[in-house]
Design an enzyme around this catalytic site. Structure first.
Site, PDB file in Angstrom:
ATOM      1  N   LYS A   1       0.844  -1.202   0.000  1.00 12.83           N
ATOM      2  CA  LYS A   1       0.000   0.000   0.000  1.00 12.83           C
ATOM      3  C   LYS A   1       0.880   1.252   0.000  1.00 12.83           C
ATOM      4  O   LYS A   1       0.622   2.207  -0.731  1.00 12.83           O
ATOM      5  CB  LYS A   1      -0.930   0.001   1.229  1.00 12.83           C
ATOM      6  CG  LYS A   1      -2.047  -1.037   1.149  1.00 12.83           C
ATOM      7  CD  LYS A   1      -2.840  -1.164   2.444  1.00 12.83           C
ATOM      8  CE  LYS A   1      -3.902  -2.262   2.322  1.00 12.83           C
ATOM      9  NZ  LYS A   1      -4.690  -2.484   3.546  1.00 12.83           N
TER      10      LYS A   1
ATOM     11  N   GLN B   1      -4.634  -1.126   9.790  1.00 14.52           N
ATOM     12  CA  GLN B   1      -4.625  -2.458   9.181  1.00 14.52           C
ATOM     13  C   GLN B   1      -5.240  -3.482  10.122  1.00 14.52           C
ATOM     14  O   GLN B   1      -4.921  -3.546  11.303  1.00 14.52           O
ATOM     15  CB  GLN B   1      -3.166  -2.837   8.815  1.00 14.52           C
ATOM     16  CG  GLN B   1      -3.026  -4.133   8.043  1.00 14.52           C
ATOM     17  CD  GLN B   1      -3.621  -4.096   6.630  1.00 14.52           C
ATOM     18  OE1 GLN B   1      -3.807  -3.026   6.037  1.00 14.52           O
ATOM     19  NE2 GLN B   1      -3.946  -5.254   6.091  1.00 14.52           N
TER      20      GLN B   1
ATOM     21  N   ASP C   1     -10.815   3.297   4.106  1.00 14.42           N
ATOM     22  CA  ASP C   1     -11.314   1.917   4.005  1.00 14.42           C
ATOM     23  C   ASP C   1     -12.824   1.875   3.774  1.00 14.42           C
ATOM     24  O   ASP C   1     -13.360   0.834   3.392  1.00 14.42           O
ATOM     25  CB  ASP C   1     -11.034   1.166   5.319  1.00 14.42           C
ATOM     26  CG  ASP C   1      -9.725   0.390   5.281  1.00 14.42           C
ATOM     27  OD1 ASP C   1      -9.394  -0.145   4.207  1.00 14.42           O
ATOM     28  OD2 ASP C   1      -9.058   0.318   6.328  1.00 14.42           O
TER      29      ASP C   1
HETATM   30  N1  GUN Z   1      -6.946  -6.364   6.333  1.00 12.52           N
HETATM   31  C1  GUN Z   1      -7.276  -7.103   5.247  1.00 12.52           C
HETATM   32  N2  GUN Z   1      -7.901  -6.344   4.326  1.00 12.52           N
HETATM   33  C2  GUN Z   1      -7.974  -5.093   4.830  1.00 12.52           C
HETATM   34  C3  GUN Z   1      -8.502  -3.870   4.341  1.00 12.52           C
HETATM   35  O1  GUN Z   1      -9.061  -3.762   3.251  1.00 12.52           O
HETATM   36  N3  GUN Z   1      -8.356  -2.797   5.178  1.00 12.52           N
HETATM   37  C4  GUN Z   1      -7.777  -2.881   6.396  1.00 12.52           C
HETATM   38  N4  GUN Z   1      -7.712  -1.786   7.135  1.00 12.52           N
HETATM   39  N5  GUN Z   1      -7.274  -4.000   6.883  1.00 12.52           N
HETATM   40  C5  GUN Z   1      -7.373  -5.105   6.090  1.00 12.52           C
END
Ligand code: GUN
Length: 280
Positions: A51, A95, A118
Site C-alpha cells: 500500500k 490495518q 477503508d
Molecule cells: N486487512 C485485510 N484487508 C484489509 C482492508 O481492506 N483494510 C484494512 N484496514 N485492513 C485489512
C-alpha cells in the site's frame, strides 16, 4: 477471457497520478495517507508495504505508524485523534486484524468518516446502503470496476456473492444493487450454495476457501470475480478452481493478478477523493 487486474490497476494508478500532479500544480499540496500497523502478522506487513509503495508511486505522501502487538488501546486511540485533527492527513487506515486488547468497533468508529479510506465507518457504510455519495471499501470497489470493464450495463443481471463480510460481501451487494442487479448473498448457513451459484450471471467469491467453486457450479458465459487469497501447497490460489472454471465462463479474475492489485489502486483512489473533499 482472463481479466487482467494488474493492467487495469495500472491504468487506474496512472489516472490517479496525473490528477495528483495537476492538483499539486494548482494547490502545492498532495494527498497524504497514514497507515497504522500493529504487531507483526506477516500478511499485514506485506499488504501495508505494498500500500505504501503504490501510494508513493502515484505521489501520495504516506507513512506507517507501527506499534507492538501489546500496545494499549488508549495509545492507538490518542494517535487516531491526532491524525483526525491533523489538516495535512487526508486518509487514515488501521490495518486489520487487530490484537485482542483493541476493539475493532471502537477504532473503526473513531476514524473521522471524511478520512476513512477503508470505507468501514458506519457513516460511510450507511451512505453506501442509502445510495448516497461516500467512501466505498476498496476491495468491492475494485471488483465492481473490473465487472464494469466487462459489462457496461448490469441492469437485471443476477449477481450472487459468496460471503457476507463487512469488508467484501455486504458492500459488494450494495454496489451491485446500485447497478440494478438482482442480488443474492450466500454464506456458510445457506442450504444449497451450488444451486444458487449456478444461476449467477455475475459471481463474486469472497469466502477464503481454496478452490471452493468448481466448474459445475457456474453458469456458462458468466463473469467470475475471485476475491480469495489462499495458500495451497506453497502456491497462492483463489476461492475458484481457476483452470477448469475459466473454460466455461465469459470472464474470470486470476489469483494472483486479479482483484488484489485493484484493491490497492482503489485505496489510492479513496485517498485522493478524501484529499479533494478537503480542498473544496
Ligand atoms: N486487512 C485485510 N484487508 C484489509 C482492508 O481492506 N483494510 C484494512 N484496514 N485492513 C485489512
Amino acid at each position: 477471457m482472463i481479466i487482467d487486474g494488474k493492467k487495469e490497476a495500472e491504468i487506474l494508478r496512472n489516472e490517479i497520478k496525473k490528477e495528483i500532479s495537476s492538483l499539486k500544480d494548482r494547490t502545492n499540496e498532495v494527498p497524504s495517507l497514514s497507515v497504522i500497523l500493529i504487531g507483526s502478522f506477516v500478511p499485514s506487513e506485506i499488504y501495508v508495504k505494498n500500500k505504501i509503495k503504490k501510494s508513493e508511486e502515484v505521489g501520495i505522501n504516506s507513512n506507517i505508524i507501527r506499534y507492538p502487538e501489546d500496545v494499549p488501546e488508549e495509545k492507538v486511540i490518542k494517535k487516531i485523534r491526532e491524525l483526525n485533527d491533523d489538516k495535512k492527513v487526508s486518509g487514515i487506515l488501521v490495518q486489520l486484524p487487530l490484537p485482542k486488547q483493541i476493539s475493532k468497533k471502537k477504532i473503526i468508529n473513531l476514524i473521522h468518516p471524511s478520512k476513512d479510506v477503508d470505507g468501514f465507518h458506519p457513516i460511510n457504510v450507511g451512505n453506501l446502503a442509502s445510495g448516497y455519495q461516500g467512501i466505498v471499501p476498496c476491495t468491492p470497489l475494485g471488483c465492481s470496476l473490473l465487472i464494469k470493464k466487462i459489462e457496461k450495463n448490469l441492469s437485471g443481471k443476477h449477481a450472487v456473492i459468496i460471503g457476507r463480510s463487512n469488508l467484501n460481501g455486504k458492500p459488494m451487494a450494495q454496489l451491485l444493487l446500485k447497478e440494478n442487479c438482482t442480488v443474492t448473498i450466500v454464506h456458510s448457513k445457506t442450504k444449497n450454495i451450488k444451486d444458487e451459484c449456478s444461476k449467477a450471471d455475475i459471481l463474486v467469491v469472497a469466502i477464503g476457501v481454496a478452490n471452493f467453486v468448481k466448474k459445475d457450479w457456474v453458469k456458462s458465459g458468466s463473469i467470475i470475480i475471485d476475491v480469495g487469497i489462499n495458500k495451497l501447497d506453497n502456491k497462492i490460489v483463489g476461492d475458484v478452481k481457476f483452470d477448469e472454471v475459466k473454460e466455461k465462463v465469459k470472464a474470470i479474475t486470476p489469483v494472483p493478478g486479479g482483484v488484489g492489485p485493484m484493491t490497492i489502486a482503489c485505496l489510492l483512489k479513496n485517498t485522493l477523493e478524501c484529499f479533494k473533499a478537503r480542498l473544496i
